[in-house]
Structure formats: structure tokens, C-alpha cells
Scaffold this motif. Structure first.
Motif, PDB file in Angstrom:
ATOM      1  N   ALA A  62       0.858  -1.184   0.000  1.00 20.14           N
ATOM      2  CA  ALA A  62       0.000   0.000   0.000  1.00 20.14           C
ATOM      3  C   ALA A  62       0.897   1.238   0.000  1.00 20.14           C
ATOM      4  O   ALA A  62       1.784   1.362   0.840  1.00 20.14           O
ATOM      5  CB  ALA A  62      -0.897  -0.004   1.232  1.00 20.14           C
ATOM      6  N   VAL A  63       0.665   2.134  -0.953  1.00 20.30           N
ATOM      7  CA  VAL A  63       1.500   3.325  -1.107  1.00 20.30           C
ATOM      8  C   VAL A  63       0.618   4.561  -0.964  1.00 20.30           C
ATOM      9  O   VAL A  63      -0.455   4.646  -1.563  1.00 20.30           O
ATOM     10  CB  VAL A  63       2.203   3.338  -2.485  1.00 20.30           C
ATOM     11  N   THR A  64       1.095   5.521  -0.165  1.00 17.45           N
ATOM     12  CA  THR A  64       0.359   6.769   0.035  1.00 17.45           C
ATOM     13  C   THR A  64       1.340   7.934   0.146  1.00 17.45           C
ATOM     14  O   THR A  64       2.514   7.737   0.447  1.00 17.45           O
ATOM     15  CB  THR A  64      -0.517   6.691   1.311  1.00 17.45           C
ATOM     16  N   VAL A  65       0.840   9.130  -0.113  1.00 15.51           N
ATOM     17  CA  VAL A  65       1.643  10.330   0.124  1.00 15.51           C
ATOM     18  C   VAL A  65       1.230  10.990   1.435  1.00 15.51           C
ATOM     19  O   VAL A  65       1.812  11.992   1.833  1.00 15.51           O
ATOM     20  CB  VAL A  65       1.542  11.349  -1.041  1.00 15.51           C
ATOM     21  N   ILE A  87       4.095   1.946   2.390  1.00 17.99           N
ATOM     22  CA  ILE A  87       5.113   2.937   2.067  1.00 17.99           C
ATOM     23  C   ILE A  87       4.432   4.297   2.096  1.00 17.99           C
ATOM     24  O   ILE A  87       3.452   4.519   1.379  1.00 17.99           O
ATOM     25  CB  ILE A  87       5.726   2.717   0.664  1.00 17.99           C
ATOM     26  N   SER A  88       4.926   5.197   2.951  1.00 18.39           N
ATOM     27  CA  SER A  88       4.428   6.565   2.989  1.00 18.39           C
ATOM     28  C   SER A  88       5.487   7.463   2.368  1.00 18.39           C
ATOM     29  O   SER A  88       6.613   7.551   2.870  1.00 18.39           O
ATOM     30  CB  SER A  88       4.155   7.008   4.433  1.00 18.39           C
ATOM     31  N   LEU A  89       5.131   8.120   1.288  1.00 19.97           N
ATOM     32  CA  LEU A  89       6.056   9.014   0.597  1.00 19.97           C
ATOM     33  C   LEU A  89       5.862  10.462   1.037  1.00 19.97           C
ATOM     34  O   LEU A  89       6.241  11.381   0.320  1.00 19.97           O
ATOM     35  CB  LEU A  89       5.873   8.866  -0.912  1.00 19.97           C
ATOM     36  N   PHE A  90       5.294  10.634   2.236  1.00 25.96           N
ATOM     37  CA  PHE A  90       5.077  11.973   2.770  1.00 25.96           C
ATOM     38  C   PHE A  90       6.420  12.686   2.922  1.00 25.96           C
ATOM     39  O   PHE A  90       7.340  12.174   3.554  1.00 25.96           O
ATOM     40  CB  PHE A  90       4.364  11.891   4.126  1.00 25.96           C
ATOM     41  N   ALA A  91       6.543  13.840   2.301  1.00 25.60           N
ATOM     42  CA  ALA A  91       7.731  14.699   2.372  1.00 25.60           C
ATOM     43  C   ALA A  91       8.985  14.019   1.821  1.00 25.60           C
ATOM     44  O   ALA A  91      10.092  14.326   2.239  1.00 25.60           O
ATOM     45  CB  ALA A  91       7.956  15.187   3.805  1.00 25.60           C
ATOM     46  N   ILE A  92       8.812  13.082   0.893  1.00 22.86           N
ATOM     47  CA  ILE A  92       9.947  12.407   0.262  1.00 22.86           C
ATOM     48  C   ILE A  92       9.822  12.593  -1.245  1.00 22.86           C
ATOM     49  O   ILE A  92       8.755  12.383  -1.809  1.00 22.86           O
ATOM     50  CB  ILE A  92       9.968  10.899   0.578  1.00 22.86           C
TER      51      ILE A  92
END
Length: 185
Positions: free
Chosen positions: A86-89, A122-127
Motif C-alpha cells: 500500500a502506497v500513500t503520500v 510505504i508513505s512518501l510523505f515529504a519524500i
């Protein structure tokens, strides 16, 4: 050979192709043949658990344990045998209590990756940029049985995002051997 099944969460921009590209770049760090393919299952809209403030800016976020339970239920519902990623921003936070001199305090840490053999978040927050692929590769390394280590500074380095340069352009030799041994999990 196993596949990676990707589910995006709250992808309002419909940029799932960007997420797929990040995961493809991440698996390029692995020896060939570890995964057969990447399958995109679609986007799911989930209600956030809490509102948080980071550096003065408000965000809606997921509580890690709640999100993990939801992803597990989705995996059981779709009856997949492959890794469900599961991928999120959106930010994902782990909340815990800490006993200090002034009593019990609630603390929160951002979680960028959690991947086991069957599910992952996977959290792509601020990446951005190549860091996103490295975080995804780090998480996928966990799915292949790799653990954090301090040296060498490579993709399994615990402080991956804090370090500006890696000693290795991927996984260290020991990790690569372990991936090859565990290739057919």
C-alpha cells in the motif's frame, strides 16, 4: 516467482504511474528474478485517523496500527498470495506512550516504510526524487528478510533519510547474498 501487488491510498491526483515508477526503480536495486512483476490493483479512498501538525502545517494522517489492520483485511479480502504494498503520500504516524519525569506523554513518529513478507506500507510523505525509490527499496529489503544495520551505510541503514551519502549504491554484499539465498522465499 512472487509478484508485488500495489494499492494506492487516497491518490487524488491519479498519479499512480509515478508510484509504479518509484517501485520499479526500487526493485532495480535487487538481483534479477526476485520478483516477477508489479501489478497495480487500483486506488482506495480511506478516511484519515487523526489531524496532526508538522512544522506548523496541518495534515490529515493515518495511525500506523489502524492502517496496518486495514491493509491486512484488504489482503485477506482479495485473497492474494503475493506481497500487497500500500502506497500513500499521506503521513503515517506510530503513536506510543513514554514515561518521563512529568508523567506519561504521548509521542508520535513518522513511519515511512513497513514491509513484511506479505504486506507493506510505504508513505512518501515529504519524500521526493531518488529518496522515494530508496525508501521503497529499504522496505522491500525487509520483505526479503533484511534487517537494519549501522555499517555499511547502504539501503538497510536505519537512518537512511538522514544520511546524505550512502557508502554503497544499494545493498551491501552481505545483504545481497541474503537476498539471493532467500530469493524464492
Amino acid at each position: 516467482m512472487p509478484s508485488i501487488e500495489i494499492l494506492t491510498i487516497n491518490d487524488t491526483c491519479k498519479n499512480f504511474e509515478d508510484f509504479l515508477e518509484i517501485v520499479w526503480r526500487a526493485i532495480e536495486y535487487f538481483p534479477k528474478g526476485v520478483w516477477d512483476e508489479i501489478k497495480y490493483l487500483g486506488n482506495i479512498i480511506m478516511r484519515h485517523d487523526i489531524k496532526i501538525e508538522i512544522n506548523g502545517a496541518p495534515y490529515e494522517a493515518f495511525i500506523f496500527n489502524n492502517l496496518l489492520d486495514k491493509v491486512k483485511r484488504i489482503r485477506m479480502a482479495i485473497k492474494t498470495k503475493d506481497l500487497l504494498l500500500a502506497v500513500t503520500v499521506d503521513p503515517v504516524v506510530a503513536i506510543y506512550s513514554r514515561l518521563g519525569s512529568k508523567g506519561v506523554r504521548r509521542m508520535a513518529n513518522l513511519v515511512h516504510d513497513y514491509v513484511s513478507t506479505d504486506i507493506g506500507i510505504i508513505s512518501l510523505f515529504a519524500i521526493e526524487g531518488e529518496s522515494a525509490a530508496m525508501v521503497a527499496a529499504h522496505g522491500l529489503g525487509h520483505s526479503r528478510g533484511l534487517r537494519h544495520h549501522g555499517k555499511p551505510i547502504d539501503l538497510m541503514y536505519e537512518g537512511l533519510l538522514e544520511n546524505k551519502t550512502l557508502d554503497k549504491e544499494g545493498f551491501c554484499e552481505s545483504c545481497l547474498r541474503k537476498i539471493v539465498i532467500n530469493k524464492d522465499f
